[in-house]
Scaffold this active site. Structure first.
Site: not given
Ligand code: ADP
Length: 555
Positions: A177, A322, A449, A454
């Site tokens: 990654t 992934e 947030k 959010w």
């Protein structure tokens, strides 16, 4: 029944489409070949690897761009029984040394030029047995290196019968990654996983790649198997065009025009650059039918411009290292064919429908599944034969990133049962509409947030990028005494454009269908927004650059 390995991915194009063209832009100009030649060269490389003692149990690292030699390594490494580990050439020194060491690469195939110079500089820190430069000759250097063309010229191709036996559970691929959320984590792909994913990508419900296509994978081969094009497009027998070292918009346009590319794929910034280039210098995109865009959210404005001005359909896809890249693609369903374009764009701009073979659920903070109402948001969990259930060498990460499904919870302790039921917690915050279309509203680590509610950085970025004066935009949350966090927007403006902050603010207010408290407190114009090694906006880098508090937790 034979095992699900990459063998048929090699057999089919080399036997059924030997004359089909492979075009490769290299540092040395364009090289044209065919699947027939590819087959011979891969079998020579297999002979070379076997003779030098590389096979099952070894890891073969590659450090290069998209070209025919890299494609050959994509096949020879796993077909030899070894594992192909693609390393991002744009990583910093520290990450490269870490990754090569963590993966224990035995041999490295590197591009000439900058990639070679990087490895040469780091050579004393790397525990690698052999270095091959993917070129005709070796550069002047003190270290022991062999030229790729010399290596394969030295060996006659082995026959198909002489190819080593391989098993579907052998590790065949590996990619780290990109490390925007801490140390890079190794992700391994077995033969069986690549088989399943490449088939998924090839089908109409995936990316729909056929022999009639002229495919140009721009997404780098060092990034998640170039979204599986080197396997899926090869199996399909498509004509392929590999765009070579750090291709510019002009290079890509030239290849599209020269080769009549029908389909291409890459991250949004590539296609934003190409539009800008064509705006400025003109260009013929008439052969292009589709661009697959993913890796980060595709701005709707860009999708519309390709469609309306160039008759090119932009297909928005989502995926992760992934999930072996492509995990969803957005296309209107058949019953939406009569919808007017704007209504269709409400679907197209989303990340789309989960790819065949996968299952998903969307889970809120309390661990409950959220309804598919297009509003409720939660973390996307996915599982399937192309989704990993563990990271390489990282048991502690596994606990945070994977969750056992109820079936395996109930079934107790068996290793197999628990890993087959495991969900990957993607870290993407999504909503799903009534039709099943996923929309990524943020990455968990990018969510802003404010006062407990959010705000989607992606929605703000898209709204800003819909303004013709804005080329790029990245929005981050900055600490705030009263509201905990407030959005700060950054933009790169178009040449000759000099929009006032007020104008951009008004534009947002008019176009963003959200309450006013979503609007950023500040909109800063920057010369450039830092990007990750894969061309995504690097929000961690942006926070550092702007010197605004960083509440990232390293994992
Ligand atoms: P990294 O995590 O290092 O960026 P990946 O390439 O694996 O490396 O990135 C996967 C992530 O990229 C996804 O979890 C998601 O947050 C983001 N992503 C991928 N495709 C899209 C898309 N079409 N829209 C929005 N975000 C996307």
């Amino acid at each position: 029944m034979t095992e699900l390995t990459l063998r048929p991915f090699f057999w089919r194009p080399t036997n059924l489409f030997p004359e089909t063209r492979l075009v490769s832009r290299t540092h040395d100009g364009i090289v044209e070949s065919s699947y027939g030649e590819f087959g011979e060269r891969v079998r020579s490389l297999l002979a070379a690897l076997a003779d030098r003692g590389f096979g099952h149990g070894n890891r073969i690292g590659t450090f290069g761009w998209n070209h025919h030699r890299h494609l050959e390594a994509y096949y020879a490494a796993p077909l030899s029984g070894a594992q192909l580990h693609t390393i991002n050439v744009q990583l910093g020194d520290e990450d490269i040394v870490y990754i090569v060491d963590d993966a224990t690469d035995d041999i490295l195939f590197v591009d000439p030029g900058e990639p070679f110079e990087t490895i040469e500089r780091l050579w004393s820190e790397l525990d690698v047995e052999q270095l091959v430069v993917m070129d005709e000759t070796v550069p002047e250097t003190e270290i022991d290196v062999v030229a790729y063309e010399d290596l394969i010229a030295e060996y006659d191709p082995i026959s198909e019968d002489e190819m080593p036996d391989i098993e579907e559970e052998y590790p065949a691929g590996m990619c780290y990654t990109s490390g925007t959320t801490g140390r890079p984590k190794g992700v391994e792909y077995t033969h069986k996983m690549i088989y399943a994913h490449a088939m998924m990508v090839m089908t109409p419900a995936g990316l729909d790649i056929s022999e009639r296509d002229v495919v140009m994978p721009v997404v780098p081969m060092f990034h998640v198997n170039s979204w599986e094009f080197p396997y899926a497009a090869t199996m399909a027998g498509a004509t392929q065009v590999y765009p070579g070292p750090s291709p510019s918009a002009a290079d890509l346009l030239e290849l599209v025009e020269r080769e009549g590319v029908t389909m291409t794929a890459g991250v949004p910034t590539v296609w934003i650059d190409l539009l800008e280039h064509v705006d400025e210098h003109g260009g013929d995109l008439s052969s292009l039918e589709r661009i697959v865009v993913g890796g980060s959210a595709a701005p709707e404005e860009m999708m519309r411009r390709y469609d309306e001005e160039f008759d090119v359909t932009v297909e928005h896809a989502w995926g992760m290292t992934e999930t072996m890249s492509i995990g969803s693609v957005s296309r209107p369903k058949a019953r939406m064919a009569d919808w007017d374009p704007s209504r269709k764009y409400e679907k197209r701009r989303k990340q789309g429908l989960l790819s065949p073979g996968l299952e998903m659920r969307v889970v809120d903070d309390a661990g409950e599944e959220v309804p598919w109402d297009g509003e409720s948001a939660g973390e996307l969990w996915v599982r399937g034969p192309t989704v990993i259930t563990a990271y390489y060498n990282r048991p502690q990460a596994d606990e945070e990133d994977f969750e056992r499904g109820p079936a395996s919870d109930a079934s107790g302790t068996s290793e197999d049962a628990s890993s087959s039921g495991k969900w990957l917690k993607t870290g993407d915050i999504v909503s799903v509409d009534e039709d099943g279309y996923i929309e990524v509203v943020d990455r968990a680590k990018d969510v802003i947030k404010s006062g407990g509610e959010w705000i989607s950085s992606i929605a703000l970025e898209n709204a800003l990028m819909a303004n013709p004066d804005v080329i790029e935009s990245a929005v981050i949350g900055v600490p705030h005494e009263k509201w905990q966090e407030r959005p700060l927007a950054t933009v790169v403006t178009a040449e000759d454009a000099d929009p006032a902050e007020d104008e951009l603010h008004d534009h947002l207010q008019e176009t963003l269908e959200q309450p006013d408290w979503w609007l950023p407190d500040e909109i800063r114009v920057l010369e450039r927004i830092p990007k990750t090694a894969t061309g995504k906006f690097d929000k961690q880098g942006l926070r550092e650059k702007l010197d605004v508090g960083d509440d990232e937790t390293e994992d």
